[in-house]
Design a protein around this motif. Structure first.
Motif, PDB file in Angstrom:
ATOM      1  N   LYS A  81      -7.917 -23.784 -41.667  1.00 49.39           N
ATOM      2  CA  LYS A  81      -8.236 -22.576 -40.896  1.00 49.39           C
ATOM      3  C   LYS A  81      -9.634 -22.074 -41.248  1.00 49.39           C
ATOM      4  N   GLU A 118      -5.032 -20.948 -33.735  1.00 47.21           N
ATOM      5  CA  GLU A 118      -4.158 -20.619 -34.870  1.00 47.21           C
ATOM      6  C   GLU A 118      -3.894 -21.880 -35.685  1.00 47.21           C
ATOM      7  N   ILE A 119      -4.263 -21.856 -36.960  1.00 46.63           N
ATOM      8  CA  ILE A 119      -4.070 -22.990 -37.852  1.00 46.63           C
ATOM      9  C   ILE A 119      -3.332 -22.497 -39.092  1.00 46.63           C
TER      10      ILE A 119
END
Length: 121
Positions: free
Chosen positions: A51, A44-45
């Motif tokens: 991302k 998760e970014i």
């Protein structure tokens, strides 16, 4: 030719590129295809560009990316990495059906596929 599929189950194309937790990578050789591996893309970014860059890195030099959906910015980023993004034409399209269609297309390839086939030689 390597194809990465955004999928929850390795049966259907049923994931959005940016939300995909796992990509399934296949290779087409002549008139057949082989499953190569699954690639975890669940990190998760928060930053959008970071991302998308991470998701593209997860594609591991695939030639084609097949997704249920992809945003315009992500699509441009994928294309800039010389990966051809494709959206599934219908909901829950089977990966196996897409692979068989791509094999058939090789005999009279559209322009975008010719580039990929030329790079194979």
């Amino acid at each position: 030719m390597k194809i990465a599929f955004a999928s929850k189950d390795n049966i259907y194309v049923n994931q959005h590129f940016g939300w995909c937790k796992e990509f399934y990578i296949y290779e087409i050789l002549e008139d057949d295809y082989n499953f190569i591996k699954s690639v975890d893309s669940s990190l998760e970014i928060d930053d959008e560009i970071e991302k998308l860059t991470y998701k593209i890195e997860c594609l591991e030099d695939s030639d084609i990316l097949y997704v249920q959906q992809i945003g315009p910015k992500a699509s441009r980023m994928v294309q800039s990495c010389k990966i051809f993004p494709m959206q599934s034409s219908k909901e829950n399209e089977k990966i196996e059906d897409i692979l068989n269609q791509l094999i058939k297309m090789r005999s009279n390839p559209p322009i975008w596929m010719r580039r990929l086939l030329e790079n194979e030689s």
